[in-house]
Scaffold this motif. Structure first.
Motif, PDB file in Angstrom:
ATOM      1  N   ILE A 102      62.857  51.789 149.926  1.00 42.88           N
ATOM      2  CA  ILE A 102      61.455  51.963 149.547  1.00 42.88           C
ATOM      3  C   ILE A 102      61.431  52.158 148.036  1.00 42.88           C
ATOM      4  CG2 ILE A 102      59.384  53.376 149.811  1.00 42.88           C
ATOM      5  CD1 ILE A 102      60.491  54.221 152.569  1.00 42.88           C
ATOM      6  N   LYS A 103      60.850  51.201 147.344  1.00 43.40           N
ATOM      7  CA  LYS A 103      60.738  51.316 145.890  1.00 43.40           C
ATOM      8  C   LYS A 103      59.252  51.475 145.580  1.00 43.40           C
ATOM      9  CE  LYS A 103      64.948  49.059 144.308  1.00 43.40           C
ATOM     10  NZ  LYS A 103      65.639  50.344 144.173  1.00 43.40           N
ATOM     11  N   LYS A 104      58.872  52.659 145.164  1.00 45.37           N
ATOM     12  CA  LYS A 104      57.458  52.938 144.946  1.00 45.37           C
ATOM     13  C   LYS A 104      57.258  53.677 143.639  1.00 45.37           C
ATOM     14  CE  LYS A 104      53.852  53.243 148.289  1.00 45.37           C
ATOM     15  NZ  LYS A 104      53.479  51.983 147.711  1.00 45.37           N
ATOM     16  N   GLY A 105      56.216  53.299 142.931  1.00 48.56           N
ATOM     17  CA  GLY A 105      55.890  54.041 141.710  1.00 48.56           C
ATOM     18  C   GLY A 105      56.472  53.386 140.478  1.00 48.56           C
ATOM     19  N   LYS A 106      56.361  54.134 139.390  1.00 47.18           N
ATOM     20  CA  LYS A 106      56.699  53.589 138.082  1.00 47.18           C
ATOM     21  C   LYS A 106      58.199  53.367 137.923  1.00 47.18           C
ATOM     22  CE  LYS A 106      55.486  54.858 133.307  1.00 47.18           C
ATOM     23  NZ  LYS A 106      56.262  53.790 132.812  1.00 47.18           N
ATOM     24  N   THR A 107      58.550  52.247 137.317  1.00 51.51           N
ATOM     25  CA  THR A 107      59.951  51.991 136.974  1.00 51.51           C
ATOM     26  C   THR A 107      60.222  52.584 135.595  1.00 51.51           C
ATOM     27  OG1 THR A 107      59.966  49.948 138.243  1.00 51.51           O
ATOM     28  CG2 THR A 107      61.644  50.164 136.543  1.00 51.51           C
ATOM     29  N   ASN A 108      61.305  53.342 135.489  1.00 56.90           N
ATOM     30  CA  ASN A 108      61.713  53.917 134.198  1.00 56.90           C
ATOM     31  C   ASN A 108      63.101  53.419 133.862  1.00 56.90           C
ATOM     32  OD1 ASN A 108      59.534  55.848 133.673  1.00 56.90           O
ATOM     33  ND2 ASN A 108      60.226  56.708 135.623  1.00 56.90           N
ATOM     34  N   ARG A 109      63.428  53.456 132.581  1.00 54.80           N
ATOM     35  CA  ARG A 109      64.796  53.143 132.207  1.00 54.80           C
ATOM     36  C   ARG A 109      65.468  54.445 131.786  1.00 54.80           C
ATOM     37  NH1 ARG A 109      67.174  48.639 128.009  1.00 54.80           N
ATOM     38  NH2 ARG A 109      69.283  49.451 128.137  1.00 54.80           N
ATOM     39  N   ALA A 110      66.643  54.745 132.372  1.00 54.83           N
ATOM     40  CA  ALA A 110      67.333  55.991 132.038  1.00 54.83           C
ATOM     41  C   ALA A 110      67.567  56.040 130.536  1.00 54.83           C
ATOM     42  CB  ALA A 110      68.653  56.074 132.801  1.00 54.83           C
ATOM     43  N   PRO A 111      67.003  57.046 129.841  1.00 54.74           N
ATOM     44  CA  PRO A 111      67.016  57.051 128.376  1.00 54.74           C
ATOM     45  C   PRO A 111      68.394  57.259 127.768  1.00 54.74           C
ATOM     46  CG  PRO A 111      65.996  59.048 129.244  1.00 54.74           C
ATOM     47  CD  PRO A 111      66.310  58.189 130.419  1.00 54.74           C
ATOM     48  N   ASP A 112      69.306  57.888 128.527  1.00 53.64           N
ATOM     49  CA  ASP A 112      70.609  58.212 127.933  1.00 53.64           C
ATOM     50  C   ASP A 112      71.659  57.130 128.195  1.00 53.64           C
ATOM     51  OD1 ASP A 112      70.410  58.800 130.627  1.00 53.64           O
ATOM     52  OD2 ASP A 112      72.009  60.280 130.562  1.00 53.64           O
ATOM     53  N   ILE A 113      71.237  55.993 128.766  1.00 55.32           N
ATOM     54  CA  ILE A 113      72.226  54.940 129.051  1.00 55.32           C
ATOM     55  C   ILE A 113      71.852  53.685 128.268  1.00 55.32           C
ATOM     56  CG2 ILE A 113      73.170  53.438 130.869  1.00 55.32           C
ATOM     57  CD1 ILE A 113      72.765  55.847 132.733  1.00 55.32           C
ATOM     58  N   SER A 114      72.715  53.294 127.326  1.00 50.56           N
ATOM     59  CA  SER A 114      72.373  52.120 126.520  1.00 50.56           C
ATOM     60  C   SER A 114      73.304  50.941 126.810  1.00 50.56           C
ATOM     61  CB  SER A 114      72.428  52.460 125.035  1.00 50.56           C
ATOM     62  OG  SER A 114      73.701  53.015 124.758  1.00 50.56           O
ATOM     63  N   SER A 115      74.422  51.209 127.514  1.00 48.26           N
ATOM     64  CA  SER A 115      75.409  50.146 127.732  1.00 48.26           C
ATOM     65  C   SER A 115      74.934  49.129 128.779  1.00 48.26           C
ATOM     66  CB  SER A 115      76.734  50.753 128.160  1.00 48.26           C
ATOM     67  OG  SER A 115      76.530  51.614 129.254  1.00 48.26           O
TER      68      SER A 115
ATOM     69  N   GLU B 237      59.035  48.082 142.195  1.00 46.18           N
ATOM     70  CA  GLU B 237      58.221  48.101 143.424  1.00 46.18           C
ATOM     71  C   GLU B 237      57.715  46.698 143.759  1.00 46.18           C
ATOM     72  OE1 GLU B 237      55.005  50.966 143.490  1.00 46.18           O
ATOM     73  OE2 GLU B 237      54.033  49.964 145.173  1.00 46.18           O
ATOM     74  N   HIS B 238      57.441  45.932 142.720  1.00 44.09           N
ATOM     75  CA  HIS B 238      56.907  44.591 142.949  1.00 44.09           C
ATOM     76  C   HIS B 238      57.981  43.507 142.907  1.00 44.09           C
ATOM     77  CE1 HIS B 238      53.260  46.992 141.980  1.00 44.09           C
ATOM     78  NE2 HIS B 238      52.957  46.452 143.153  1.00 44.09           N
ATOM     79  N   SER B 239      59.172  43.874 143.323  1.00 47.00           N
ATOM     80  CA  SER B 239      60.233  42.879 143.530  1.00 47.00           C
ATOM     81  C   SER B 239      59.922  42.122 144.816  1.00 47.00           C
ATOM     82  CB  SER B 239      61.586  43.574 143.684  1.00 47.00           C
ATOM     83  OG  SER B 239      61.899  44.299 142.506  1.00 47.00           O
ATOM     84  N   GLY B 240      60.354  40.858 144.875  1.00 47.15           N
ATOM     85  CA  GLY B 240      60.024  40.033 146.046  1.00 47.15           C
ATOM     86  C   GLY B 240      61.252  39.700 146.886  1.00 47.15           C
ATOM     87  N   TYR B 241      61.010  38.896 147.900  1.00 47.65           N
ATOM     88  CA  TYR B 241      62.064  38.531 148.849  1.00 47.65           C
ATOM     89  C   TYR B 241      62.199  37.020 148.914  1.00 47.65           C
ATOM     90  CZ  TYR B 241      60.485  43.181 150.026  1.00 47.65           C
ATOM     91  OH  TYR B 241      60.090  44.491 149.934  1.00 47.65           O
ATOM     92  N   ILE B 242      63.448  36.574 148.899  1.00 49.30           N
ATOM     93  CA  ILE B 242      63.726  35.142 149.078  1.00 49.30           C
ATOM     94  C   ILE B 242      64.497  35.011 150.386  1.00 49.30           C
ATOM     95  CG2 ILE B 242      64.955  33.133 148.117  1.00 49.30           C
ATOM     96  CD1 ILE B 242      62.834  33.902 146.167  1.00 49.30           C
ATOM     97  N   TRP B 243      63.841  34.491 151.392  1.00 45.91           N
ATOM     98  CA  TRP B 243      64.524  34.234 152.671  1.00 45.91           C
ATOM     99  C   TRP B 243      64.573  32.724 152.854  1.00 45.91           C
ATOM    100  CZ3 TRP B 243      63.493  37.765 157.483  1.00 45.91           C
ATOM    101  CH2 TRP B 243      63.648  39.106 157.115  1.00 45.91           C
ATOM    102  N   LEU B 244      65.768  32.202 153.071  1.00 46.42           N
ATOM    103  CA  LEU B 244      65.922  30.751 153.212  1.00 46.42           C
ATOM    104  C   LEU B 244      66.869  30.436 154.364  1.00 46.42           C
ATOM    105  CD1 LEU B 244      66.285  29.874 149.416  1.00 46.42           C
ATOM    106  CD2 LEU B 244      64.378  29.215 150.913  1.00 46.42           C
ATOM    107  N   PRO B 245      66.674  29.261 154.992  1.00 48.61           N
ATOM    108  CA  PRO B 245      67.596  28.880 156.064  1.00 48.61           C
ATOM    109  C   PRO B 245      68.994  28.612 155.511  1.00 48.61           C
ATOM    110  CG  PRO B 245      65.917  27.182 155.707  1.00 48.61           C
ATOM    111  CD  PRO B 245      65.598  28.304 154.794  1.00 48.61           C
ATOM    112  N   LEU B 246      69.999  29.064 156.247  1.00 51.33           N
ATOM    113  CA  LEU B 246      71.398  28.807 155.873  1.00 51.33           C
ATOM    114  C   LEU B 246      72.047  28.119 157.065  1.00 51.33           C
ATOM    115  CD1 LEU B 246      73.899  31.429 154.411  1.00 51.33           C
ATOM    116  CD2 LEU B 246      74.544  29.895 156.237  1.00 51.33           C
ATOM    117  N   LYS B 247      72.680  26.999 156.813  1.00 51.93           N
ATOM    118  CA  LYS B 247      73.397  26.288 157.879  1.00 51.93           C
ATOM    119  C   LYS B 247      74.841  26.126 157.467  1.00 51.93           C
ATOM    120  CE  LYS B 247      69.932  23.417 160.151  1.00 51.93           C
ATOM    121  NZ  LYS B 247      69.983  24.079 161.452  1.00 51.93           N
ATOM    122  N   VAL B 248      75.747  26.224 158.433  1.00 50.86           N
ATOM    123  CA  VAL B 248      77.148  25.955 158.120  1.00 50.86           C
ATOM    124  C   VAL B 248      77.407  24.497 158.467  1.00 50.86           C
ATOM    125  CG1 VAL B 248      79.533  26.598 158.565  1.00 50.86           C
ATOM    126  CG2 VAL B 248      77.754  28.358 158.558  1.00 50.86           C
ATOM    127  N   ILE B 249      77.697  23.725 157.425  1.00 51.17           N
ATOM    128  CA  ILE B 249      77.897  22.280 157.609  1.00 51.17           C
ATOM    129  C   ILE B 249      79.328  21.950 157.211  1.00 51.17           C
ATOM    130  CG2 ILE B 249      77.100  19.966 156.929  1.00 51.17           C
ATOM    131  CD1 ILE B 249      74.374  21.365 156.224  1.00 51.17           C
TER     132      ILE B 249
END
Ligand code: GAL
Length: 335
Positions: free
Chosen positions: A59-72, A308-320
């Motif tokens: 569940i990803k809800k609310g504001k996205t922040n970037r951890a301020p102490d991590i620059s790498s 939070e507004h990331s999406g989903y890519i669902w696609l058919p997979l076949k083993v050929i």
């Protein structure tokens, strides 16, 4: 007059119970549950039980922040929201089942505290204990904790009871998945050794602990986002490169047994945008019930500055011819 009022009552009742009906899967587009609310289940996995598919995700809800102490690296994050569950009979229309594993809002030392990371939840059913077992990636906000968490429930949709987190055999565990084989044995597959090498660890008979049996695979390949499946007698493992929330090219590996040896091959995605996994990252591969050769590739189209507004890519997979092949579709319906 009476007729008019019963007509009004009927129409308001109908609209109150009107359900969102999806005609197809539209990869990358907003996907609504039956109440018309966008599905919130990222980095997810599917449990198939009693002819029903259960989709678990972050569940990803609310504001996205970037951890301020991590620059790498770009540590974009939202508060850990726990794990959601949705159910479906057709893989297109999903009913919200609620929060399967709730976050902890008060105890900052808890693995499930909202300040932590709860990612890539996967659930399998244990036929011996009749319990549903969820494993997930548990971390601190800077990903320095690198552990695997486990929770159990008597019901598929939960609520799940959190047991513990572990470093399997003293090893790091970040991006992970579960795989349950036909013989009932289950495995935890995880990015280890600072994401340089993956490991596969056999779980205990009740699926709630790692055993001492583990193997190092894809050694030094820097792979994450593992999604494992089996077709005929071959095991397949789709992974991404380690580039955080940014997409990259998927690769698949294959083996004759879960514990390896695994051989790396090429990209299972084909067509336009195959080199960025269609701007997404692998999460899980769903075996379509009753079909030997039909699978669904589940991936996350991360929106790193607004997770939070990331999406989903669902696609058919076949083993050929022994090779998994994923093709882009603007819309499609599992048969
Ligand atoms: C990705 C990983 C995601 C999440 C993210 C954090 O590489 O696959 O599940 O952990 O990094 O930056």
């Amino acid at each position: 007059m009476k007729k008019y009022f019963s007509f009004l009552l009927m129409t308001s009742l109908l609209s109150a119970f009107a359900q969102q009906k999806n005609e197809a899967i539209f990869p990358g587009k907003i996907w609504k549950d039956q109440s018309g609310i966008p599905i919130n289940a990222h980095g997810g996995g599917i449990l198939y039980f009693h002819k029903t598919y259960y989709w678990f995700g972050e569940i990803k809800k609310g504001k996205t922040n970037r951890a301020p102490d991590i620059s790498s690296w770009e540590d974009y994050r939202v508060n850990a929201g726990g794990v959601s569950c949705y159910s479906s009979k057709d893989l297109v229309n999903w009913k919200y089942e609620g929060v399967a594993l709730a976050p902890n809002k008060t105890d900052s030392t808890s693995d499930l505290h909202t300040s932590r990371v709860i990612e890539r939840p996967k659930v399998i059913y244990n036929a011996g204990t009749h319990r549903f077992v969820m494993w997930m990636h548990i971390d601190k906000y800077d990903y320095s904790y690198a552990r695997a968490g486990v929770a159990v429930s008597d019901k598929p949709a939960g609520p799940y009871h959190y047991l513990k987190s572990v470093s399997p055999n003293g090893q790091m565990s970040r991006d992970m998945t579960l795989f349950k084989d036909d013989d009932g044995k289950a495995y935890l597959i995880y990015s280890s050794e600072d994401n340089k090498t993956m490991q596969v660890c056999l779980l205990s008979a009740d699926y709630s602990s790692p055993t001492a049996a583990y193997n190092r695979i894809l050694i030094g390949d820097n792979r994450e986002a593992p999604a494992m499946f089996k077709c005929q007698h071959t095991y397949y493992l789709i992974t991404s490169l380690c580039t955080g929330w940014d997409p990259n090219k998927a690769l698949y590996a294959s083996a004759d047994s879960v514990m390896g040896a695994w051989t790396m091959h090429d990209n299972p995605c084909t067509g336009p945008d195959a080199d960025s996994t269609y701007h997404a990252q692998s999460a899980f591969v769903i075996p379509v019930a009753g079909k030997n050769n039909d699978f669904i590739f589940m991936a996350d189209k991360w929106n790193k500055t607004d997770l939070e507004h990331s999406g989903y890519i669902w696609l058919p997979l076949k083993v050929i011819g022994g090779k998994p092949v994923i093709r882009w579709k603007n819309s499609w319906t599992p048969e």
